[in-house]
Design an enzyme around this catalytic site. Structure first.
Site, PDB file in Angstrom:
ATOM      1  N   GLY A  34      -2.930   1.348  38.984  1.00  0.00           N
ATOM      2  CA  GLY A  34      -3.843   1.689  37.911  1.00  0.00           C
ATOM      3  C   GLY A  34      -3.595   0.968  36.605  1.00  0.00           C
ATOM      4  N   SER A  35      -2.620   0.053  36.573  1.00  0.00           N
ATOM      5  CA  SER A  35      -2.367  -0.685  35.340  1.00  0.00           C
ATOM      6  C   SER A  35      -3.501  -1.662  35.073  1.00  0.00           C
ATOM      7  CB  SER A  35      -1.037  -1.441  35.435  1.00  0.00           C
ATOM      8  OG  SER A  35      -1.086  -2.407  36.464  1.00  0.00           O
TER       9      SER A  35
ATOM     10  N   ASP B  98       4.138 -11.608  17.831  1.00  0.00           N
ATOM     11  CA  ASP B  98       3.965 -12.361  19.069  1.00  0.00           C
ATOM     12  C   ASP B  98       5.343 -12.826  19.526  1.00  0.00           C
ATOM     13  OD1 ASP B  98       3.343 -14.405  21.027  1.00  0.00           O
ATOM     14  OD2 ASP B  98       1.342 -14.530  20.155  1.00  0.00           O
TER      15      ASP B  98
ATOM     16  N   LYS C 188       6.723 -10.908  42.239  1.00  0.00           N
ATOM     17  CA  LYS C 188       6.139 -12.238  42.428  1.00  0.00           C
ATOM     18  C   LYS C 188       7.103 -13.347  42.036  1.00  0.00           C
ATOM     19  CE  LYS C 188       1.359 -10.673  41.806  1.00  0.00           C
ATOM     20  NZ  LYS C 188       1.646  -9.277  41.439  1.00  0.00           N
TER      21      LYS C 188
ATOM     22  N   PHE D 278       2.172  -0.317  30.780  1.00  0.00           N
ATOM     23  CA  PHE D 278       3.568   0.095  30.848  1.00  0.00           C
ATOM     24  C   PHE D 278       4.114   0.364  29.450  1.00  0.00           C
ATOM     25  CE2 PHE D 278       8.019  -0.889  30.351  1.00  0.00           C
ATOM     26  CZ  PHE D 278       8.621  -0.122  31.340  1.00  0.00           C
TER      27      PHE D 278
ATOM     28  N   THR E 120       1.370  -2.166  23.697  1.00  0.00           N
ATOM     29  CA  THR E 120       0.001  -1.682  23.894  1.00  0.00           C
ATOM     30  C   THR E 120      -0.481  -1.861  25.329  1.00  0.00           C
ATOM     31  OG1 THR E 120      -0.899  -3.812  23.158  1.00  0.00           O
ATOM     32  CG2 THR E 120      -0.644  -2.094  21.487  1.00  0.00           C
ATOM     33  N   GLY E 121       0.321  -2.456  26.194  1.00  0.00           N
ATOM     34  CA  GLY E 121      -0.037  -2.589  27.599  1.00  0.00           C
ATOM     35  C   GLY E 121       0.119  -1.255  28.317  1.00  0.00           C
TER      36      GLY E 121
ATOM     37  N   LYS F 271       0.063 -11.797  32.634  1.00  0.00           N
ATOM     38  CA  LYS F 271       0.367 -11.427  34.011  1.00  0.00           C
ATOM     39  C   LYS F 271      -0.772 -11.617  35.002  1.00  0.00           C
ATOM     40  CE  LYS F 271      -0.830  -6.516  33.871  1.00  0.00           C
ATOM     41  NZ  LYS F 271      -0.397  -5.163  34.247  1.00  0.00           N
TER      42      LYS F 271
ATOM     43  N   SER G 178      10.449  -7.973  34.937  1.00  0.00           N
ATOM     44  CA  SER G 178       9.997  -9.063  35.790  1.00  0.00           C
ATOM     45  C   SER G 178       9.032  -8.523  36.835  1.00  0.00           C
ATOM     46  CB  SER G 178      11.195  -9.764  36.436  1.00  0.00           C
ATOM     47  OG  SER G 178      10.779 -10.922  37.134  1.00  0.00           O
TER      48      SER G 178
END
Length: 249
Positions: A169-170, A58, A124, A12, A9-10, A82, A121
């Protein structure tokens, strides 16, 4: 292909689900997320896609992951905490999801007989600065994922990682924060004007992930070619595009 996507649902994850469903060769796409409302919205958006199967789950729950992965040939692991700012004050929760949860994904995939696991990943993860809990969690995730091939590969499961920068835009992206500042006619906050970041679109990110999944042999960290730009320049462009004069620029 039968494929499972964690964190479906994120930004990406949802874009990847859309791309997978557009290919008739993918006869089963299993999406896993813990937000029931977001899952319902995703189900409504793809109500005419019988290949899509959505499960509340989860990554901290290994047994649930194993059930979700049964019958799948591949897993793309996109679920993560994140936000760098929030992570700094919740390192224990970040560890449970980004490190222990990722280890659960690998173990569940091996138990379910999945052939390939691609872990998402971040840039970062490279020499994370002091206090960057998110970056440190991704460093640990990468190390464990690559090392897990030593025991997973003989059981028929290959694991690889991808690593990239900002998906423009994420959810939580600096671009959205700059637009929010522009809407309020306030100057955006840029803590270091020399800071540069890698940028790519969500379409590029999903395409690269699927290419990496096809090409992976196990044990790689696969990195796309990404344009780099100063964060301050992006902030200037966004405020200019919004026709807002920002004092000091």
């Amino acid at each position: 292909m039968r494929i499972s996507v964690t964190g479906c649902t994120g930004t990406f994850g949802a874009a990847l689900v859309r791309r997978l469903l557009a290919d008739p060769a993918n006869d089963r796409v299993v999406g896993i997320a813990r937000n029931e409302h977001a899952l319902a919205a995703l189900a409504a958006a793809f109500a005419e896609a019988p290949a899509l199967k959505l499960m509340i789950g989860d990554v901290r729950d290994r047994d649930r992951l194993t059930r979700a992965f049964w019958g799948c040939e591949a897993v793309i692991h996109a679920a993560a905490l994140k936000r760098v700012d929030i992570s700094a004050y919740n390192p224990d929760e970040v560890r449970k999801t980004n490190v222990e949860g990722s280890a659960n994904v690998i173990a569940a995939a091996v138990s379910a007989g999945v052939g390939k696991v691609l872990m998402l990943s971040s840039d970062k993860a490279v020499e994370p600065a002091s206090g960057n809990v998110y970056g440190a969690s991704k460093t640990q995730m990468e190390a464990e994922a690559i090392a897990s091939n030593a025991w997973a590969y003989p059981r028929g499961t290959k694991i690889a990682c991808t690593r990239w920068g900002n998906v423009a835009g994420s959810r939580g992206s600096a671009i959205l924060a700059f637009l929010d500042c522009a809407a309020r006619k306030e100057p955006p906050t840029v803590t270091d004007q020399a800071c540069t970041r890698f940028w790519l679109s969500v379409e590029t990110a999903t395409a690269f992930a699927l290419e990496a999944l096809r090409e992976m042999r196990g044990g790689e960290i696969m990195i796309p070619i990404q344009p780099s730009g100063k964060v301050i320049d992006v902030a200037r462009w966004m405020t200019t595009a919004a026709h807002v004069f920002v004092r000091g620029f």
